[in-house]
Enzyme design. Structure first.
Site: not given
Length: 514
Positions: A260, A294
């Site tokens: 990720e 993110c």
């Protein structure tokens, strides 16, 4: 501050390695709060010996845990979720004190942990395989899922506990043991969570080493875990640069990874959009967590017919944002994680200006008595063009680029023409635009939203992205399969040996035929 630490079992000095027992033979690190720069506590990091012991104890715990029935494993996770409910207030405060995110977001992060525990408990009774129709008579073809082994969890500072829970809750109900390497910027929340997990395991009779911990130097520990053949799966959250290094090491030994990584998330505003909704969503997406998600909104691609009105609405929001102590519920934006993070954003702002962009608002450091600690800044709103090199780079902070488009296909092209592919969004009331955006020729991201922002994913859906974001998936949907090994079984309950595809091998009595 001291009261919160004590309630969570933290002292002035803390051991940073846990393998069923607390240890720490490495260097001492100090953790200061980005709120005011004051020391929170010290942590004794994991040594090489601590690493070896943690791996060995995790392997030992896995041998027993994998034989424990799934619903029984789920009971430990259920009680972990309840323990997090009981400590939510204090743990959320610690998240805020250690990261600088506002208290509402700290509480939301702990709630996310609780939610994924609830999800995993249900999943513990739904680790389904398949029964498949065989082409051979008197045969059963089936597929089942088995525990995988040790799962390394490498997490980042911006979600210091939620990302661990996404992985650990699912991995544990799947029968795996986990080894957590948190960011060295947020060791205290990690220690607090593992202390909670330890208490739960001792209560349920599970080996506490199923939730091991190693605090220490990121590159050193991360590369050890990535290269260790005893760790079949590494789940790593962080920068794209880090992901390339971890990926090379893990895949170089044919291990599995969940990566990720970076996001350069864009939000398209179409000519039929509800402008107020879009502006509010952009504001939260860009300023929430001080731009350190993110999934933060980094690029706005607005139709030229409403770009000026959108810009004015955003300017009004940016000028009114309340910056200050994130423990104060009136605050909308706290500090960044540390002064170096502020410097990185300011460097990107200078790049924008040098490439021909225009800063519309913000971008300054905030110092003085009102902003102690040196990690505060005003969020920055800038006009930019897609061809700027800096626009294709993820700046991890409160820097938002405004761009325009005239035709919808142009907007999609601009949206997709970056290396990252995590989250995306469009605000439109045009059904054709909405459907095209989430079609095969629309957004190339792992997450694509309509009339909702780029931030704020729910745990029920699989979370992750494409391209330089890494391609991994965590949390909901069928993400549990990543933590297990798939096995296909053929059961022959006849007295013959038929082969698939109609193959005949050999001749005479007892030969294998179809």
């Amino acid at each position: 501050m001291r009261s919160v630490l004590e309630k969570l079992g933290l002292a002035e000095e803390n051991s940073g390695a846990f393998d069923g027992e607390w240890r720490g033979g490495g260097a001492m690190i100090e953790k200061s709060s980005p709120i005011d720069g004051k020391l929170l506590a010290r942590v004794r990091t994991a040594s090489d010996e601590d690493y070896k012991r943690a791996i060995a104890r995790s392997e030992e715990a896995f041998q027993t845990w994998r034989k424990t029935p799934g619903p029984v494993r789920g009971e430990t996770v259920r009680q972990l979720g309840n323990a997090l409910r009981e400590t939510k207030t204090d743990l959320a405060k610690l998240v805020t004190m250690e990261t600088g995110k506002i208290i509402a977001e700290g509480e939301g992060e702990v709630q996310e942990m609780i939610d994924i525990c609830d999800f995993a408990v249900g999943q513990s009774r739904q680790l389904y395989g398949l029964t498949i129709q065989s082409e051979r008579p008197s045969h059963r073809l089936m597929e089942q899922w088995h525990p995988l082994g040790l799962v390394a969890i490498i997490s980042a500072f911006n979600f210091p506990v939620a990302v661990w829970s996404w992985n650990a809750a699912l991995a544990s109900v799947c029968g795996d043991a986990t080894i957590w390497k948190p960011s060295e910027k947020t060791p205290l929340t990690a220690i607090a969570v593992i202390k909670i997990a330890e208490r739960v395991c001792r209560k349920t009779g599970a080996d506490p080493a199923i939730f091991s911990l190693l605090v220490g130097d990121g590159p050193t520990l991360g590369q050890k875990l990535a290269a260790d053949r005893r760790v079949p799966l590494v789940s790593a959250t962080g920068s794209t640069r880090m992901g390339f290094e971890v990926g090379k090491a893990v895949h170089g030994r044919l291990g599995k990874s969940i990566l990720e990584l970076g996001g350069n998330n864009a939000l398209v505003v179409g000519p039929t959009a509800d402008l107020a909704m879009a502006a509010n969503s952009i504001f939260f997406g860009a300023v929430g967590t001080s731009g350190q998600r993110c999934t933060s909104t980094r690029r706005v691609i607005a139709h030229e017919s409403l770009a000026e009105r959108l810009r004015e609405q955003l300017l009004g929001s940016y000028k009114s944002v309340r910056i200050g102590n994130p423990l104060d519920r009136d605050t909308l934006m706290g500090p960044l994680i540390d002064p170096s993070a502020v410097e990185n954003v300011i460097q990107s702002i200078e790049r924008v200006k040098s490439e021909g962009g225009e800063v519309l608002y913000g971008g300054e450091k905030l110092n003085g008595e009102q902003f102690p600690g040196g990690a505060y800044m005003r969020p920055c709103l800038a006009m930019a063009r897609h061809e700027f090199e800096i626009v294709k780079h993820e700046t991890f902070g409160p820097l938002l680029y405004l761009m325009t488009y005239s035709e919808f296909d142009e907007a999609i092209a601009l949206h997709n023409d970056v290396p990252q592919g995590l989250s995306s969004a469009i605000f439109t009331n045009d059904m054709r635009e909405a459907e095209k955006f989430v079609s095969a020729v629309g957004s190339d991201c792992g997450i694509a939203n309509i009339n909702a922002g780029t931030s704020g994913a729910e745990i029920g859906g699989a979370f992750g992205g494409e391209k330089n974001t890494g391609g991994g998936r965590e949390s909901g949907s069928d993400a549990w399969k990543s933590y297990m090994r798939r096995q296909t079984n053929t059961v022959n309950f006849s007295t013959e040996l038929p082969l698939a595809q109609g193959i005949t091998f050999g001749a005479g009595e007892g030969s294998a035929t179809a």
